[in-house]
Structure formats: structure tokens, C-alpha cells
Scaffold this motif. Structure first.
Motif, mmCIF file in Angstrom:
data_model
loop_
_atom_site.group_PDB
_atom_site.id
_atom_site.type_symbol
_atom_site.label_atom_id
_atom_site.label_comp_id
_atom_site.label_asym_id
_atom_site.label_seq_id
_atom_site.Cartn_x
_atom_site.Cartn_y
_atom_site.Cartn_z
ATOM 1 N N VAL A 130 -38.591 -0.393 29.133
ATOM 2 C CA VAL A 130 -38.243 0.543 28.057
ATOM 3 C C VAL A 130 -37.258 -0.064 27.057
ATOM 4 O O VAL A 130 -36.860 0.603 26.089
ATOM 5 C CB VAL A 130 -37.652 1.874 28.606
ATOM 6 C CG1 VAL A 130 -38.642 2.559 29.539
ATOM 7 C CG2 VAL A 130 -36.309 1.658 29.283
ATOM 8 N N ASP A 147 -31.376 6.597 22.401
ATOM 9 C CA ASP A 147 -31.353 5.845 23.650
ATOM 10 C C ASP A 147 -31.269 6.776 24.863
ATOM 11 O O ASP A 147 -31.824 6.478 25.926
ATOM 12 C CB ASP A 147 -30.190 4.849 23.663
ATOM 13 C CG ASP A 147 -30.514 3.599 22.852
ATOM 14 O OD1 ASP A 147 -31.708 3.362 22.589
ATOM 15 O OD2 ASP A 147 -29.573 2.871 22.486
ATOM 16 N N ILE A 150 -34.710 7.793 25.601
ATOM 17 C CA ILE A 150 -35.452 6.686 26.216
ATOM 18 C C ILE A 150 -35.031 6.535 27.673
ATOM 19 O O ILE A 150 -35.866 6.295 28.556
ATOM 20 C CB ILE A 150 -35.216 5.388 25.421
ATOM 21 C CG1 ILE A 150 -35.707 5.633 24.009
ATOM 22 C CG2 ILE A 150 -35.869 4.195 26.133
ATOM 23 C CD1 ILE A 150 -36.525 4.615 23.361
ATOM 24 N N THR A 170 -39.479 12.698 20.702
ATOM 25 C CA THR A 170 -38.767 12.202 19.514
ATOM 26 C C THR A 170 -37.926 13.289 18.835
ATOM 27 O O THR A 170 -37.432 13.083 17.728
ATOM 28 C CB THR A 170 -39.762 11.620 18.477
ATOM 29 O OG1 THR A 170 -40.555 12.688 17.950
ATOM 30 C CG2 THR A 170 -40.665 10.574 19.097
ATOM 31 N N GLU A 177 -35.838 5.602 15.028
ATOM 32 C CA GLU A 177 -35.872 5.862 16.471
ATOM 33 C C GLU A 177 -37.226 6.444 16.876
ATOM 34 O O GLU A 177 -37.761 6.121 17.935
ATOM 35 C CB GLU A 177 -34.761 6.843 16.868
ATOM 36 C CG GLU A 177 -33.370 6.252 16.818
ATOM 37 C CD GLU A 177 -32.288 7.300 17.086
ATOM 38 O OE1 GLU A 177 -31.253 6.936 17.660
ATOM 39 O OE2 GLU A 177 -32.471 8.486 16.725
ATOM 40 N N THR A 181 -39.727 4.839 19.581
ATOM 41 C CA THR A 181 -40.094 5.615 20.764
ATOM 42 C C THR A 181 -41.606 5.765 20.883
ATOM 43 O O THR A 181 -42.171 5.625 21.973
ATOM 44 C CB THR A 181 -39.421 7.005 20.717
ATOM 45 O OG1 THR A 181 -38.014 6.806 20.603
ATOM 46 C CG2 THR A 181 -39.719 7.803 21.966
ATOM 47 N N LEU A 184 -43.013 2.589 22.074
ATOM 48 C CA LEU A 184 -42.749 2.446 23.509
ATOM 49 C C LEU A 184 -43.758 3.255 24.327
ATOM 50 O O LEU A 184 -44.321 2.758 25.312
ATOM 51 C CB LEU A 184 -41.321 2.915 23.831
ATOM 52 C CG LEU A 184 -41.011 3.152 25.311
ATOM 53 C CD1 LEU A 184 -41.097 1.843 26.099
ATOM 54 C CD2 LEU A 184 -39.643 3.789 25.491
#
Ligand SMILES: Nc1ncnc2c1ncn2[C@@H]1O[C@H](COP(=O)(O)OP(=O)(O)O)[C@@H](O)[C@H]1O
Ligand SMILES: [Mg+2]
Length: 244
Positions: A130, A147, A150, A170, A177, A181, A184
């Protein structure tokens, strides 16, 4: 892997989920979209056992899980994150994930190796996947909002889920960000073959990411299909896209 059939949930007289249908195939990245109040979080709470449906069925690998409590559903391989970030603020990032890995391993095996040693490897691997390795000794409470969210995904991964459910991953994030995300989430699905179900109120975030999109309105499902199908559905356009 997951099938939701004609699901209903009322709070007093209010029908929060009112005829929801959803299919999630193994390895797919599936999004549930709909405006605030459409019933997305309630649907997820029903799937993970936080709430019990009034009517309808939830099948996980053909087994009806709609009456099972959350910890049993979790052990069957469904892990989730919540709409509001949920981490242990005074523990390090590493510890937050390690605790999750340890609790999973206690459930799944009784090895005579020290559990903390096994968990160190696994925890490191998850933090790597991650992108939080550099912050592993930071206190979770000191992380940025992005973060923290995450980290929440990393904690859910500690359960070694077959199906990962993310409630507005999100929410509250900056555009940067949000992009990180979503990338990811796509990477986790592609590289690890993880099945991921997430919900969103922002259409833009969903198209281009999800392979299948289910659209909810007032507790019910309007349509589920690939992004193209959903984009061209007239009911969706009228109900949700407005005059786009
Ligand atoms: N525990 C509850 N008691 C009463 N009403 C609720 C409860 N949870 C959700 N609702 C209502 O159900 C509707 C759907 O909520 P929710 O599932 O949170 O929608 P979404 O996640 O799509 O924004 C909302 O109108 C909300 O106010
Ligand atoms: Mg919600």
C-alpha cells in the motif's frame, strides 16, 4: 463470489435499502454508486453482518450469509473499511497492521513459531503493497487523512480477505490523494487478484476504475453493468447524471 438478491432493510418506516441487487465475480473490481442517502453504507452493513436484512438474500460462494454475525462473515473472508477512518491513533502504523495480521493468524492456525515473527514479515509485505513502508514507525494518529484511509485498507488486508469492501475510500481526500488511492485499489485488484467492492458518490472517481458498476437510488438498484452500459443507461442518465 457474492450475490445480493432483492435486499430490503427498513429503519422504523423508512426503507433505507429497498430492492438492492448486486453480483460480484471473483477477481473483479466493482463499484456501487449513488447519491448521499441512496443506501450504500446500509447495503455494506448488511453484507458484512453489522445489520440484518428484513428481506432478501446475500450469498457468498453460494452460501446464504444474511443471518450470520460480523465476526463469522469476517472469518469467511470478507474484510471492510468504514466511511469514517478507523485506526488506533496512538499505535504506530506498523503496529496497527500487525495487530490485524496477528488476530487473523490466531484464528486460522496454531503454529509454534512466535506469532510476532510471522506477523513482521506479513505486516511488512502489506505496508509495501500500500506504499506506507516509509511511515511505518509514525503514530497512526499523526498521519494525513489520506494516509489514515490507506492504513485502514492495510488493516483490512491483514485479515487476508477474499473480498475487500471499502466504504467511500476517497471520502474527504484531495484530488491528488484520490488519484493515488484509486490507483492503489486498482493495483491491489490487478496484482493480488483481490476481489474489491467499494462505494462512491462521485461518478468521476468510478468510471475508468471499476469493471462493473451498480447504481443505487433510494435504496434500490437501477442497473449493474460495465461502465459503458451504465453510462448509456437512460434511467441512470435521468436519475443521476442529470443533464451531463
Ligand atoms: N441506523 C439508522 N437509522 C435510521 N436511518 C438510517 C440509519 N442508517 C441509515 N439511515 C438512513 O438510511 C438512508 C441511507 O443511508 P446510507 O446507507 O448511509 O446512505 P449512503 O451511504 O448511500 O449515503 C439515509 O436516509 C439514512 O439517513
Ligand atoms: Mg455512506
Amino acid at each position: 463470489m457474492l450475490r445480493v438478491e432483492d435486499l430490503h432493510k427498513s429503519f422504523d418506516d423508512f426503507k433505507a435499502v429497498n430492492g438492492a441487487h448486486l453480483t460480484v465475480e471473483s477477481g473483479q473490481l466493482v463499484a456501487v454508486i449513488g447519491p448521499n442517502g441512496a443506501g450504500k453504507t446500509t447495503l455494506f452493513n448488511l453484507i458484512t453482518g453489522q445489520l440484518q436484512p428484513g428481506r432478501g438474500r446475500i450469498l457468498l460462494n453460494d452460501e446464504d450469509i444474511s443471518k450470520l454475525p460480523p465476526h463469522v462473515i469476517c472469518r469467511k473472508g470478507i474484510a471492510r473499511s468504514f466511511q469514517i477512518a478507523n485506526v488506533f491513533p496512538r499505535l504506530s502504523v506498523f503496529r496497527n497492521v500487525q495487530v490485524s495480521v496477528l488476530s487473523q493468524q490466531k484464528l486460522s492456525n496454531k503454529l509454534f513459531r512466535p506469532a510476532s515473527q510471522i506477523a513482521v514479515e506479513e505486516t511488512g509485505r502489506i505496508l509495501e503493497s500500500v506504499g506506507l513502508v516509509d511511515k511505518k514507525m509514525d503514530l497512526a494518529g499523526s498521519l494525513s487523512h489520506g494516509d489514515k484511509r490507506i492504513l485502514e485498507i492495510a488493516i483490512a488486508l491483514g485479515n487476508e480477505p477474499e473480498l475487500l469492501i471499502l466504504d467511500e475510500p476517497t471520502a474527504g481526500m484531495s484530488p491528488d490523494e484520490t488519484a493515488t488511492t484509486m490507483a492503489l485499489i486498482q493495483r491491489l485488484a490487478a496484482d493480488q487478484g483481490l476481489t474489491i467492492l467499494f462505494c462512491e458518490h462521485d461518478m468521476e472517481v468510478v468510471f475508468g476504475t471499476a469493471q462493473s458498476i451498480m447504481v443505487m437510488q433510494q435504496g434500490g438498484t437501477i442497473v449493474q453493468g460495465d461502465p459503458q452500459t451504465v453510462r448509456h443507461n437512460t434511467e441512470v442518465q435521468e436519475a443521476y447524471l442529470g443533464d451531463e
